[in-house]
Scaffold this motif. Structure first.
Motif, mmCIF file in Angstrom:
data_model
loop_
_atom_site.group_PDB
_atom_site.id
_atom_site.type_symbol
_atom_site.label_atom_id
_atom_site.label_comp_id
_atom_site.label_asym_id
_atom_site.label_seq_id
_atom_site.Cartn_x
_atom_site.Cartn_y
_atom_site.Cartn_z
ATOM 1 N N UNK A 144 0.908 -1.261 -0.064
ATOM 2 C CA UNK A 144 0.029 -0.172 0.003
ATOM 3 C C UNK A 144 0.910 1.166 -0.124
ATOM 4 N N UNK A 145 2.253 1.157 0.425
ATOM 5 C CA UNK A 145 2.817 2.308 0.289
ATOM 6 C C UNK A 145 4.473 1.833 0.486
ATOM 7 N N UNK A 146 5.347 2.666 -0.218
ATOM 8 C CA UNK A 146 6.772 2.296 -0.373
ATOM 9 C C UNK A 146 7.809 3.438 0.490
ATOM 10 N N UNK A 147 8.664 2.697 1.226
ATOM 11 C CA UNK A 147 9.633 3.813 1.574
ATOM 12 C C UNK A 147 11.062 3.989 1.203
ATOM 13 N N UNK A 148 11.627 4.786 0.736
ATOM 14 C CA UNK A 148 12.659 5.253 -0.082
ATOM 15 C C UNK A 148 13.849 5.877 0.844
ATOM 16 N N UNK A 149 14.940 5.714 0.807
ATOM 17 C CA UNK A 149 16.075 6.253 1.223
ATOM 18 C C UNK A 149 16.337 7.800 1.012
ATOM 19 N N UNK A 162 5.207 -1.340 2.787
ATOM 20 C CA UNK A 162 4.136 -1.647 3.623
ATOM 21 C C UNK A 162 2.968 -2.411 3.339
ATOM 22 N N UNK A 163 2.559 -3.290 3.666
ATOM 23 C CA UNK A 163 1.459 -4.181 3.226
ATOM 24 C C UNK A 163 0.369 -4.232 4.359
ATOM 25 N N UNK A 164 -0.828 -4.884 3.559
ATOM 26 C CA UNK A 164 -2.236 -4.891 4.605
ATOM 27 C C UNK A 164 -3.008 -3.809 4.388
ATOM 28 N N UNK A 165 -3.536 -3.623 5.193
ATOM 29 C CA UNK A 165 -4.834 -2.691 5.403
ATOM 30 C C UNK A 165 -4.682 -1.811 6.685
ATOM 31 N N UNK A 166 -4.217 -0.255 6.593
ATOM 32 C CA UNK A 166 -4.288 0.519 7.621
ATOM 33 C C UNK A 166 -5.790 0.794 7.930
ATOM 34 N N UNK A 167 -6.693 0.902 7.082
ATOM 35 C CA UNK A 167 -8.072 0.916 7.829
ATOM 36 C C UNK A 167 -8.641 -0.051 8.800
ATOM 37 N N UNK A 168 -8.037 -1.138 8.573
ATOM 38 C CA UNK A 168 -8.487 -2.147 9.324
ATOM 39 C C UNK A 168 -7.266 -2.509 10.611
ATOM 40 N N UNK A 169 -6.546 -1.618 10.541
ATOM 41 C CA UNK A 169 -5.548 -1.796 11.438
ATOM 42 C C UNK A 169 -4.702 -3.051 11.482
ATOM 43 N N UNK A 171 -1.236 -3.891 9.378
ATOM 44 C CA UNK A 171 -0.296 -3.832 8.485
ATOM 45 C C UNK A 171 1.036 -4.369 9.024
ATOM 46 N N UNK A 172 1.939 -4.583 7.851
ATOM 47 C CA UNK A 172 3.239 -5.119 8.216
ATOM 48 C C UNK A 172 4.212 -4.173 7.247
ATOM 49 N N UNK A 173 5.375 -3.698 8.004
ATOM 50 C CA UNK A 173 6.468 -2.942 7.542
ATOM 51 C C UNK A 173 7.670 -4.076 7.232
ATOM 52 N N UNK A 174 7.936 -4.191 5.849
ATOM 53 C CA UNK A 174 8.943 -5.016 5.577
ATOM 54 C C UNK A 174 10.265 -4.441 5.011
ATOM 55 N N UNK A 175 11.348 -5.119 5.150
ATOM 56 C CA UNK A 175 12.620 -4.777 4.743
ATOM 57 C C UNK A 175 12.909 -5.277 3.556
ATOM 58 N N UNK A 176 14.009 -4.831 2.838
ATOM 59 C CA UNK A 176 14.326 -5.438 1.364
ATOM 60 C C UNK A 176 14.331 -6.941 1.077
ATOM 61 N N UNK A 177 14.673 -7.718 2.410
ATOM 62 C CA UNK A 177 14.491 -9.070 2.250
ATOM 63 C C UNK A 177 13.072 -9.579 2.902
ATOM 64 N N UNK A 178 12.270 -8.662 2.964
ATOM 65 C CA UNK A 178 10.976 -9.113 3.240
ATOM 66 C C UNK A 178 10.697 -9.370 4.718
ATOM 67 N N UNK A 217 5.446 6.438 10.215
ATOM 68 C CA UNK A 217 5.118 5.736 8.971
ATOM 69 C C UNK A 217 3.381 5.423 9.606
ATOM 70 N N UNK A 218 3.331 5.387 10.867
ATOM 71 C CA UNK A 218 1.731 5.431 11.295
ATOM 72 C C UNK A 218 0.941 6.632 10.781
#
Length: 226
Positions: A144-149, A162-169, A171-178, A217-218
């Motif tokens: 649902x969103x991407x974070x860049x350096x 960032x994957x998942x649904x913030x609307x439903x609270x 979500x997971x934040x994953x690094x480059x290796x997932x 990010x939240x």
């Protein structure tokens, strides 16, 4: 009348009134222990979508010991700029919305500390850029969103996703290796399985990830998907 609550680090945090202190304390014990983290390698924070200051909108972030960890006040005064503060009111990160180049651009820049009331960032370099995935319904990706350096959203690869649904609270934040570095999830009461609703939720942060940045990010997700 100001009341005080001491954390384990002996830092004194200020609560505007007795009612706010009572409200904070009722969220203290429900999710202190993460069943998936028996070694205690993660930080579990309770996020309350409310400011403790009278007449302000914002966020209050509470530690597992009941201490005030982060706060955001006057959240709706300037939707293009937010300042995340620690429990004592010191600025930790400033989040600014980048001027749109096209109608679909939804980019936010994250800066260390405070950058000024009108987001004059010409002399400052952002540490991250967060970009909403506006094509989520047109692709097979679940992000649902991407974070860049370094605030560079045109870079080939993102630092975090960032994957998942913030609307439903959820979500997971994953690094480059997932690998999951932080997670947003619904908060449940310790007994009876009573839900606190969407205004109170949990932010679980891996020990190697900055909890302040996770909270930034939240705030961005709340702006993107509220």
């Amino acid at each position: 009348m100001l009341l005080f609550l001491k954390s384990s680090s002996r830092t004194v945090h200020h609560y505007p009134d007795q009612e706010s202190r009572i409200e904070v304390n009722k969220y203290k014990h429900s999710d202190d222990i993460d069943d998936n983290d028996p070694a205690g390698c993660c930080t579990s924070l309770t996020v309350w979508r409310k400011s403790l200051l009278f007449g302000c909108n914002g966020f209050t972030v509470i530690g597992s010991d009941g201490s005030l960890v982060y706060r955001v006040d006057n959240y709706s005064d300037n939707p293009n700029q937010m300042v995340l503060m620690d429990g004592s009111g010191n600025p930790v990160f400033t989040i600014c919305r980048r001027k749109k180049l096209r109608l679909i651009d939804v980019n936010w820049l994250v800066y260390n500390g405070e950058v000024g009331k009108y987001c004059d960032t010409s002399a400052r370099k952002p540490i991250f850029c967060v970009k909403k995935n506006v094509h989520i319904l047109k692709t097979k990706q679940s992000a649902i969103a991407y974070v860049y350096n370094d605030g560079n959203s045109s870079a080939k690869g993102c630092a975090y996703m960032i994957e998942g649904s913030y609307k439903h609270r959820s979500c997971k934040i994953l690094d480059e290796s997932r690998q999951v570095v932080a997670e947003i999830k619904r908060k449940e009461a310790s007994t009876g399985g009573v839900s606190f609703g969407l205004e109170v939720f949990v932010l679980v942060v891996n020990a190697a990830f900055d909890p302040g940045f996770a909270m930034s990010i939240v705030l961005l997700l709340d702006q993107m998907f509220q």
